[in-house]
Write an enzyme that holds these catalytic residues in place. Structure first.
Site, PDB file in Angstrom:
ATOM      1  N   TRP A   1      29.537  34.317  13.282  1.00 12.18           N
ATOM      2  CA  TRP A   1      28.336  33.584  13.712  1.00 12.18           C
ATOM      3  C   TRP A   1      27.898  32.575  12.673  1.00 12.18           C
ATOM      4  O   TRP A   1      27.532  31.447  12.998  1.00 12.18           O
ATOM      5  CB  TRP A   1      27.215  34.552  14.103  1.00 12.18           C
ATOM      6  CG  TRP A   1      27.588  35.267  15.361  1.00 12.18           C
ATOM      7  CD1 TRP A   1      27.888  36.591  15.497  1.00 12.18           C
ATOM      8  CD2 TRP A   1      27.789  34.685  16.663  1.00 12.18           C
ATOM      9  NE1 TRP A   1      28.257  36.855  16.796  1.00 12.18           N
ATOM     10  CE2 TRP A   1      28.203  35.715  17.521  1.00 12.18           C
ATOM     11  CE3 TRP A   1      27.669  33.394  17.177  1.00 12.18           C
ATOM     12  CZ2 TRP A   1      28.488  35.501  18.872  1.00 12.18           C
ATOM     13  CZ3 TRP A   1      27.955  33.165  18.515  1.00 12.18           C
ATOM     14  CH2 TRP A   1      28.356  34.215  19.342  1.00 12.18           C
TER      15      TRP A   1
ATOM     16  N   ASP B   1      19.444  33.154  10.971  1.00 13.63           N
ATOM     17  CA  ASP B   1      19.791  33.547  12.334  1.00 13.63           C
ATOM     18  C   ASP B   1      19.646  35.065  12.366  1.00 13.63           C
ATOM     19  O   ASP B   1      20.430  35.785  11.752  1.00 13.63           O
ATOM     20  CB  ASP B   1      21.239  33.124  12.616  1.00 13.63           C
ATOM     21  CG  ASP B   1      21.752  33.657  13.959  1.00 13.63           C
ATOM     22  OD1 ASP B   1      20.965  34.301  14.687  1.00 13.63           O
ATOM     23  OD2 ASP B   1      22.929  33.416  14.267  1.00 13.63           O
TER      24      ASP B   1
ATOM     25  N   LYS C   1      19.227  40.732  22.579  1.00 12.06           N
ATOM     26  CA  LYS C   1      19.636  41.968  21.921  1.00 12.06           C
ATOM     27  C   LYS C   1      18.412  42.855  21.673  1.00 12.06           C
ATOM     28  O   LYS C   1      18.320  43.950  22.200  1.00 12.06           O
ATOM     29  CB  LYS C   1      20.387  41.664  20.631  1.00 12.06           C
ATOM     30  CG  LYS C   1      21.649  40.839  20.914  1.00 12.06           C
ATOM     31  CD  LYS C   1      22.200  40.171  19.688  1.00 12.06           C
ATOM     32  CE  LYS C   1      23.051  38.976  20.022  1.00 12.06           C
ATOM     33  NZ  LYS C   1      24.228  39.278  20.809  1.00 12.06           N
TER      34      LYS C   1
END
Ligand code: PLP
Length: 359
Positions: free
Chosen positions: A102, A171, A195
């Site tokens: 990511w 993030d 999530k």
């Protein structure tokens, strides 16, 4: 209806109480004669929901009015581009840590838009890990420092955040609101909701307001944080129903006592699975011990054939979504805030039983 244990990495399990509350209000919200799915984003009832979502997040993170909470579309992936678009000036450098898949994507976007210095790269390390905070050497005068607090695929998580002079950007898509931390040390935090915050469709951006002023006039209006701050995320139509779900989920976290108890519970749940891994020669954890994620637990079995059999058997017993990310294989158990402790016990029992039969 028997609910399965949902180990999916995202979209992921939501609290049952939240789903039931949303269900009870689905066809008619309060006494409005319509569903929130049908309501105007300018309607009073929606405005209250919208306001509460931001207030709850600020309250959970202990942040004041100097921070804005934005509800945007486009997923966390859009933030990979919006962060440098807004914060990285032409003559400046942004520091990034590359902790895995990511972070790599965030870096790729930033490089298109400006100068990037990758200050540490653990993206290829095995066991998987995030960089050590103390060892980082930042660019003097960097526009900002970017980290990925939890690498959802590799299962590596920052435990101590780096101290930086430049604004710290994170993030936090896969571990936001999962543990207490000093949010004031961050200038900007972003997270796709799917999530720990709600369903897919909304991305939360928590931004220190002064930072939003940095965007140049060359940035399209829709991509400026300033625009969305000024309009309270109502510059264009927000993903209203997803925001409503974030309101319900954040109410649920507040009712459970906030981030301290949430963090304790998450550490207990993850600790049980890691203990099962460490107590066996059959299972092998993927992440370095000091970086083990409390959200995404990654491990291997002795062979890929055994991994496949494990996932298949688990699925037949109502433990769904345990297959590792397609890019790395193995097993991944994603156990976000809403994942029940009972599901963790069931997984551990299955792991022990599977080892007895196949070890
Ligand atoms: C840490 C992290 N960042 C970014 C993303 C991308 O999010 P989205 O699919 O919302 O763009 C994900 C998705 O799983 C993620 O886990």
């Amino acid at each position: 209806m028997a609910r399965v244990f949902n180990f999916n990495a995202g979209p992921a399990v939501l609290p049952l109480e939240v789903l039931q509350e949303a269900q009870s209000q689905l066809v008619e919200y309060k006494s409005t004669g319509m569903s929130l799915l049908e309501a105007s984003h300018r309607a009073k009832d929606y405005e209250a929901i919208h306001q509460e979502a931001g207030d709850n997040i600020r309250k959970l993170l202990g942040l004041g009015d100097d921070y804005g909470v934005l509800f945007l579309g486009g997923g966390a992936s859009t933030q990979f581009a919006m962060v440098p678009m807004n914060l990285l000036g032409e003559s400046q450098t942004a520091d990034y840590t590359n902790s895995g898949a990511w972070a790599s994507k965030a870096i790729k976007e930033a490089k298109i838009l400006g100068k990037v210095n990758v200050v540490a790269d653990t993206s290829k390390d095995l066991p998987t890990r995030v960089p050590a905070s103390e060892a980082l050497k930042f660019t003097p005068g960097a526009a900002y420092v970017h980290i990925t607090s939890n690498e959802t695929i590799s299962g590596a998580q920052w435990k101590d955040f780096p101290k930086t002079e430049a604004p710290l950007v994170a993030d936090m898509s896969s571990d936001i609101l999962s543990r207490p931390f000093d949010a004031k040390r961050f200038a900007l935090i972003y997270a796709g909701a799917q999530k720990n915050l709600g369903p897919a469709g909304v991305t939360v951006v928590i931004i220190r307001k002064d930072l939003a002023e940095r965007a140049s006039e060359k940035v399209p209006v829709i991509f400026r944080y300033k625009t969305h701050l000024a309009e309270n995320s109502l510059y264009n139509t927000p993903p209203c129903f997803a925001v409503y779900m974030v309101t319900l989920v954040t109410r649920w976290i507040l009712a459970k006592g906030g981030l301290e108890p949430m963090g304790r519970l998450n550490a207990q749940k993850a600790g049980k699975v890691y203990a099962a891994i460490d107590g066996s020669k059959f299972y092998k954890g993927t992440a370095a011990k000091e970086c083990r994620s409390d959200m995404n637990i990654t491990f291997r079995l002795p062979t890929e054939a055994l991994e496949e059999a494990f996932v298949k058997e688990a699925s037949s017993k109502g433990l769904k979504g345990l297959k590792g990310h397609r890019s790395v294989g193995g097993i991944r158990a994603s156990i976000y805030n809403a994942f029940p402790a009972e599901g963790v016990d069931t997984l551990v029992a299955l792991m022990q039983e599977f080892e007895r039969r196949n070890g």
